[in-house]
Motif scaffolding. Structure first.
Motif, PDB file in Angstrom:
ATOM      1  N   VAL A   1       0.848  -1.186   0.000  1.00  0.00           N
ATOM      2  CA  VAL A   1       0.000   0.000   0.000  1.00  0.00           C
ATOM      3  C   VAL A   1       0.884   1.237   0.000  1.00  0.00           C
ATOM      4  O   VAL A   1       1.856   1.322   0.754  1.00  0.00           O
ATOM      5  CB  VAL A   1      -0.914   0.012   1.232  1.00  0.00           C
ATOM      6  CG1 VAL A   1      -1.698   1.317   1.321  1.00  0.00           C
ATOM      7  CG2 VAL A   1      -1.876  -1.176   1.196  1.00  0.00           C
ATOM      8  N   HIS A   2       0.533   2.183  -0.849  1.00  0.00           N
ATOM      9  CA  HIS A   2       1.247   3.456  -0.908  1.00  0.00           C
ATOM     10  C   HIS A   2       0.267   4.583  -0.611  1.00  0.00           C
ATOM     11  O   HIS A   2      -0.866   4.578  -1.086  1.00  0.00           O
ATOM     12  CB  HIS A   2       1.873   3.665  -2.279  1.00  0.00           C
ATOM     13  CG  HIS A   2       2.922   2.667  -2.627  1.00  0.00           C
ATOM     14  ND1 HIS A   2       4.210   2.730  -2.149  1.00  0.00           N
ATOM     15  CD2 HIS A   2       2.860   1.551  -3.385  1.00  0.00           C
ATOM     16  CE1 HIS A   2       4.894   1.701  -2.605  1.00  0.00           C
ATOM     17  NE2 HIS A   2       4.116   0.975  -3.350  1.00  0.00           N
ATOM     18  N   MET A   3       0.736   5.541   0.184  1.00  0.00           N
ATOM     19  CA  MET A   3      -0.054   6.722   0.513  1.00  0.00           C
ATOM     20  C   MET A   3       0.609   7.914  -0.161  1.00  0.00           C
ATOM     21  O   MET A   3       1.763   8.242   0.148  1.00  0.00           O
ATOM     22  CB  MET A   3      -0.081   6.932   2.027  1.00  0.00           C
ATOM     23  CG  MET A   3      -0.534   5.717   2.816  1.00  0.00           C
ATOM     24  SD  MET A   3      -2.313   5.504   2.828  1.00  0.00           S
ATOM     25  CE  MET A   3      -2.778   6.862   3.900  1.00  0.00           C
TER      26      MET A   3
ATOM     27  N   CYS B   1      -0.468  12.142   6.272  1.00  0.00           N
ATOM     28  CA  CYS B   1      -1.707  11.390   6.394  1.00  0.00           C
ATOM     29  C   CYS B   1      -1.410   9.985   6.913  1.00  0.00           C
ATOM     30  O   CYS B   1      -0.288   9.484   6.787  1.00  0.00           O
ATOM     31  CB  CYS B   1      -2.447  11.300   5.062  1.00  0.00           C
ATOM     32  SG  CYS B   1      -1.571  10.410   3.776  1.00  0.00           S
ATOM     33  N   LYS B   2      -2.414   9.396   7.515  1.00  0.00           N
ATOM     34  CA  LYS B   2      -2.273   8.066   8.093  1.00  0.00           C
ATOM     35  C   LYS B   2      -3.544   7.276   7.860  1.00  0.00           C
ATOM     36  O   LYS B   2      -4.643   7.824   7.979  1.00  0.00           O
ATOM     37  CB  LYS B   2      -2.003   8.186   9.595  1.00  0.00           C
ATOM     38  CG  LYS B   2      -1.845   6.869  10.318  1.00  0.00           C
ATOM     39  CD  LYS B   2      -1.724   7.123  11.818  1.00  0.00           C
ATOM     40  CE  LYS B   2      -1.699   5.831  12.595  1.00  0.00           C
ATOM     41  NZ  LYS B   2      -1.768   6.056  14.058  1.00  0.00           N
ATOM     42  N   ALA B   3      -3.384   6.016   7.540  1.00  0.00           N
ATOM     43  CA  ALA B   3      -4.513   5.101   7.401  1.00  0.00           C
ATOM     44  C   ALA B   3      -4.345   3.987   8.425  1.00  0.00           C
ATOM     45  O   ALA B   3      -3.290   3.352   8.506  1.00  0.00           O
ATOM     46  CB  ALA B   3      -4.560   4.519   5.996  1.00  0.00           C
TER      47      ALA B   3
ATOM     48  N   ARG C   1      -2.850  -3.252   9.375  1.00  0.00           N
ATOM     49  CA  ARG C   1      -1.754  -2.432   9.852  1.00  0.00           C
ATOM     50  C   ARG C   1      -1.966  -0.996   9.405  1.00  0.00           C
ATOM     51  O   ARG C   1      -2.873  -0.709   8.626  1.00  0.00           O
ATOM     52  CB  ARG C   1      -0.407  -2.948   9.328  1.00  0.00           C
ATOM     53  CG  ARG C   1      -0.304  -3.092   7.822  1.00  0.00           C
ATOM     54  CD  ARG C   1       1.124  -3.112   7.335  1.00  0.00           C
ATOM     55  NE  ARG C   1       1.736  -1.801   7.442  1.00  0.00           N
ATOM     56  CZ  ARG C   1       2.946  -1.509   6.978  1.00  0.00           C
ATOM     57  NH1 ARG C   1       3.669  -2.441   6.408  1.00  0.00           N
ATOM     58  NH2 ARG C   1       3.442  -0.291   7.114  1.00  0.00           N
ATOM     59  N   GLU C   2      -1.126  -0.108   9.927  1.00  0.00           N
ATOM     60  CA  GLU C   2      -1.227   1.299   9.569  1.00  0.00           C
ATOM     61  C   GLU C   2      -0.209   1.653   8.488  1.00  0.00           C
ATOM     62  O   GLU C   2       0.821   0.996   8.339  1.00  0.00           O
ATOM     63  CB  GLU C   2      -1.000   2.181  10.800  1.00  0.00           C
ATOM     64  CG  GLU C   2       0.414   2.114  11.336  1.00  0.00           C
ATOM     65  CD  GLU C   2       0.587   2.955  12.591  1.00  0.00           C
ATOM     66  OE1 GLU C   2      -0.355   3.059  13.392  1.00  0.00           O
ATOM     67  OE2 GLU C   2       1.694   3.515  12.755  1.00  0.00           O
ATOM     68  N   TYR C   3      -0.541   2.711   7.742  1.00  0.00           N
ATOM     69  CA  TYR C   3       0.354   3.235   6.720  1.00  0.00           C
ATOM     70  C   TYR C   3       0.398   4.750   6.835  1.00  0.00           C
ATOM     71  O   TYR C   3      -0.613   5.390   7.169  1.00  0.00           O
ATOM     72  CB  TYR C   3      -0.130   2.853   5.310  1.00  0.00           C
ATOM     73  CG  TYR C   3      -0.022   1.378   5.004  1.00  0.00           C
ATOM     74  CD1 TYR C   3      -1.074   0.523   5.304  1.00  0.00           C
ATOM     75  CD2 TYR C   3       1.126   0.850   4.425  1.00  0.00           C
ATOM     76  CE1 TYR C   3      -0.988  -0.830   5.032  1.00  0.00           C
ATOM     77  CE2 TYR C   3       1.217  -0.508   4.145  1.00  0.00           C
ATOM     78  CZ  TYR C   3       0.157  -1.333   4.451  1.00  0.00           C
ATOM     79  OH  TYR C   3       0.255  -2.680   4.182  1.00  0.00           O
ATOM     80  N   TRP C   4       1.571   5.322   6.512  1.00  0.00           N
ATOM     81  CA  TRP C   4       1.762   6.772   6.557  1.00  0.00           C
ATOM     82  C   TRP C   4       2.135   7.299   5.184  1.00  0.00           C
ATOM     83  O   TRP C   4       2.789   6.615   4.393  1.00  0.00           O
ATOM     84  CB  TRP C   4       2.905   7.122   7.511  1.00  0.00           C
ATOM     85  CG  TRP C   4       2.598   6.948   8.958  1.00  0.00           C
ATOM     86  CD1 TRP C   4       2.716   5.805   9.690  1.00  0.00           C
ATOM     87  CD2 TRP C   4       2.127   7.950   9.860  1.00  0.00           C
ATOM     88  NE1 TRP C   4       2.349   6.037  10.994  1.00  0.00           N
ATOM     89  CE2 TRP C   4       1.994   7.347  11.128  1.00  0.00           C
ATOM     90  CE3 TRP C   4       1.821   9.309   9.726  1.00  0.00           C
ATOM     91  CZ2 TRP C   4       1.550   8.058  12.254  1.00  0.00           C
ATOM     92  CZ3 TRP C   4       1.387  10.008  10.842  1.00  0.00           C
ATOM     93  CH2 TRP C   4       1.253   9.383  12.092  1.00  0.00           C
ATOM     94  N   GLY C   5       1.720   8.540   4.931  1.00  0.00           N
ATOM     95  CA  GLY C   5       2.177   9.230   3.747  1.00  0.00           C
ATOM     96  C   GLY C   5       3.571   9.783   3.939  1.00  0.00           C
ATOM     97  O   GLY C   5       4.122   9.754   5.052  1.00  0.00           O
ATOM     98  N   GLN C   6       4.140  10.327   2.883  1.00  0.00           N
ATOM     99  CA  GLN C   6       5.517  10.813   2.922  1.00  0.00           C
ATOM    100  C   GLN C   6       5.620  12.232   3.471  1.00  0.00           C
ATOM    101  O   GLN C   6       6.714  12.692   3.779  1.00  0.00           O
ATOM    102  CB  GLN C   6       6.134  10.761   1.510  1.00  0.00           C
ATOM    103  CG  GLN C   6       5.749  11.911   0.577  1.00  0.00           C
ATOM    104  CD  GLN C   6       4.324  11.826   0.057  1.00  0.00           C
ATOM    105  OE1 GLN C   6       3.603  10.870   0.300  1.00  0.00           O
ATOM    106  NE2 GLN C   6       3.926  12.850  -0.697  1.00  0.00           N
ATOM    107  N   GLY C   7       4.493  12.908   3.579  1.00  0.00           N
ATOM    108  CA  GLY C   7       4.476  14.270   4.100  1.00  0.00           C
ATOM    109  C   GLY C   7       4.434  15.308   3.002  1.00  0.00           C
ATOM    110  O   GLY C   7       5.018  15.133   1.927  1.00  0.00           O
TER     111      GLY C   7
END
Length: 121
Positions: A2-4, A95-97, A108-114
């Motif tokens: 998964v990519h954010m 952002c966070k999912a 699980r959780e995923y974070w964006g790069q900012g």
């Protein structure tokens, strides 16, 4: 995997507005909470807002009444509309999912790069 991917940051004058977007891509069956965090220079990352999959929202006190979080579940995308921006809103926004279910292991959780938001006075 998964990519954010975030977009929408930039430079704005105090009192202006920006809209951030964050799209989750990959094989995704469901996402529970989605949210935004920010980190100013020299400070710890702090929570900004959260929206659960039924649309209920929560905001940190410094942004209540100025920021609005929303999501498009069909697009696995979360937005942050930021109005009446202040210089103290300057930060990198992430952002966070949460509890992302891909069918390939535990949630699980995923974070964006900012994305950088800079508010000039």
């Amino acid at each position: 995997q998964v990519h954010m991917v975030e977009s929408g940051g930039g430079l704005v004058q105090a009192g202006g507005s920006l809209r951030l977007s964050c799209a989750a891509s990959g094989t995704i069956f469901s996402i529970n909470n989605m949210g935004w965090y920010r980190q100013a220079p020299g400070k710890q990352r702090e929570w900004v807002a959260t929206i659960i999959n039924r649309g209920i929202t929560n905001y940190a006190d410094p942004v209540k009444g100025r920021f609005t979080i929303s999501r498009d579940n069909a697009k696995n995308t979360v937005y942050l509309q930021m109005n009446s921006l202040k210089p103290e809103d300057t930060a990198v926004y992430y952002c966070k999912a949460d509890e992302v279910y891909t069918g390939l292991g535990p949630r699980r959780e995923y974070w964006g790069q900012g994305t950088q938001v800079t508010v000039s006075s």
